[in-house]
Structure formats: C-alpha cells, structure tokens
Design a protein around this motif. Sequence first.
Motif, PDB file in Angstrom:
ATOM      1  N   GLU A   1      -3.822  -9.110   7.950  1.00  0.00           N
ATOM      2  CA  GLU A   1      -5.256  -8.807   7.976  1.00  0.00           C
ATOM      3  C   GLU A   1      -5.868  -9.015   6.588  1.00  0.00           C
TER       4      GLU A   1
ATOM      5  N   ARG B   1      -8.524 -12.105   7.198  1.00  0.00           N
ATOM      6  CA  ARG B   1      -9.886 -11.634   7.450  1.00  0.00           C
ATOM      7  C   ARG B   1     -10.867 -12.491   6.655  1.00  0.00           C
TER       8      ARG B   1
ATOM      9  N   TYR C   1      -1.655 -13.830  13.851  1.00  0.00           N
ATOM     10  CA  TYR C   1      -2.905 -14.458  13.432  1.00  0.00           C
ATOM     11  C   TYR C   1      -2.909 -15.970  13.672  1.00  0.00           C
TER      12      TYR C   1
ATOM     13  N   GLY D   1      -3.552  -3.768   4.827  1.00  0.00           N
ATOM     14  CA  GLY D   1      -4.574  -3.822   5.869  1.00  0.00           C
ATOM     15  C   GLY D   1      -5.901  -3.206   5.495  1.00  0.00           C
TER      16      GLY D   1
END
Length: 357
Positions: free
Chosen positions: A214, A218, A248, A334
């Motif tokens: 993440e 992101r 991902y 995260g």
Amino acid sequence: MLQLDKKECFIALGKFLSQFSMDANSKNETVLYNDLFYDDFIDLIHLSQSHNGWFTPEQVYFALNSWAEALTDKNLSLWLSKYSFDCAQDDKKKVKTVGLILAGNIPLVGFHDFLSVLISGHNVLVKTSSNDQHLIKFLAKYLIAVNPEIKNSITFTDGKLENFDAIIATGSNNTARYFEFYFKDKPSIIRKNRNSIAVLDGNETHEDLVNLGEDIFRYFGLGCRNVSKLFVPKGYDFKNFFEAIYKYKDVIFYEKYSNNYDYNKAVFLMSNFKLLDNEFLTLKEDPSYASPISSVFYENYEDLETLKSRLELEKEQIQCIVSNDLIPKSIAFGQTQKPQLWDYADSVDTLEFLINL
C-alpha cells in the motif's frame, strides 16, 4: 472571522466528504448544502481522471476519505490545542496574505497548506497546479456556502502571485532553487523533492509486507510519502515480499502505469542493470532514493546502527521511514498515505510558521 467559525466550516466539510466512497456513495440528509453540491461533486470525482490521467476514481476517493477522517472536531481540536493563536481576526494588522504554490502529483496534495493558512487566521492566495486545480476549488466553494464570510479570506489566481506577505511553495529541486531566489525577501517555506523508504530486517509478517505494498502503490507511487526505496539486510530473500505485493498486480492494467513499467524496465535492461521483476514492479539495487514509477530501489545494509547514522545524515532527502520500530520515529507499514493533521511535510511545522508571521 473567528477561528472557531473557520473550524466549524472545516468540520462541516469533513461531514460532506464522509458521504463519498469507492464502495458506495451514501447521501446523508443532515449534511449542509447537499442539494447544491452532492451530485456535482460525484460528477467531479469521475471527471478528475480527464483532468489528470493519474487521478482515477479509486485514488480520488482515497484522498477524500483521508480528509473526511481528518476533518473532525476531535482531530481539529487535538491539532490546534498545542498552539497559541494571537492573530485575532478583528486585528487586521496581524492578518497576512499567504501565497501558496501547490503541487499536483496526488489529489488535494496542497489542501493541508490551504487549511493551515485559513485556520491560523490569515488570508490565502492560491496558485494551483494545472494537474490538480478543480478539487480544491470545489471544496473552497463548499466552505464559502457554509459561511460566506470566509470568501474574504480565499483567493485563487491563474497568473503571477502578487501582493502577498509570505509564501509556501512546493516543487522539484530545480524549481525550489528558483523559488528560493525569487522569494528571498519574503518569509517562506520552500519544499523540495523528498522520498520515503522502508527498512526491513526479514522478520516482517506477511501482513506487514502486504501493507508495505500500500505504501508503494497508493497513488501509483507518485507521492513523496510513497515508499520508493527499501533497505534490507545483506542476503535478504525477496520471495516473501513478492508474494505479499501480488495483491496489487492489477496496477499493471492501468495504461499510464503500464507504459511507465515497460519504458523503465526497457531502459534498465538496455543499461545491463540487474533487476528483480514480477511483471508489474521492478526492484533495482541503487544508492539513490528517487526511483521511477513502477520501480523500487533497494540497498543492502550490514549494521543497523550504521544505517541509522546514515539516514540521520541524509534526512533532508527523506519524507517518511517505514519499519517495525527499527528506526526511531518510523511509521507503521501501510500508514504513509494516512498522515494526521500534525504530520507536517518535511517535518516543518507549517502552523507554527504561520502563527509567527
């Protein structure tokens, strides 16, 4: 306009933003001015990708959810409680005009500066990035609807910044040099390129490494808080890392990311660099902090204490450090893209700077 009134405006904005989610938008009839803004905002969210190809609905919704969580009475009160605000709104001599030159790499990246200027009692003069000029203007319109008096404190400009008392500018290392020269006679915060890193020791759980994904993926890795480099012990086996970030994998189906992956991988291979690759992310051993999109650099370390000393010396290049408490003041896996209101960019206390103008 009193600070309490401005605070209430931002609390109302937080409630407005809390209605919007990637899973499902949910209209709350108690939210102010939904009849004027709710449907138009949904349209804007889905138009954002046409304004900036990296601003997919998923990424925009994530940014909005983050701000909805931040703009609560509890969080705003906790943030403001450590400061002494002497800039009374009825003392116009103390009210300054603060120019903002905003970045546009991720949705609403400049909103914290916008909030800080207004909540500190000053007027804001905003020059948005061409890559992110619609979302913040919409939110400003909502604030004005909640309390029209705040309109006197907000100005957007497309041209040259003029008639300001201080400046907060964000850009690349090259533009920062220009900013430092051009604004040398004004109180300023000038932000340059920074990158975020993760320090691993091999004891991370599968969940830790999933959460690290993440931090990497992101906003497609475009933010200064995205992890762009890993420090790993000598002999580290990346097998668990690659298994964890497989979650991902769908990022490669986004054309802009895929194009960067193909291009950067080709450049690395033509230069005979040794790569680790899972078909949507490349890992390259490199001493630099700033890796290109779709790639993460890594470096081996032998001694954690030596690494700590190096990171302290190079802290001006680093925005965030992620680890399981291996490095002092590091962030949990995260969490890099979930900063609190008091987590200031470059560790420079923006609100303290504004209060002391």
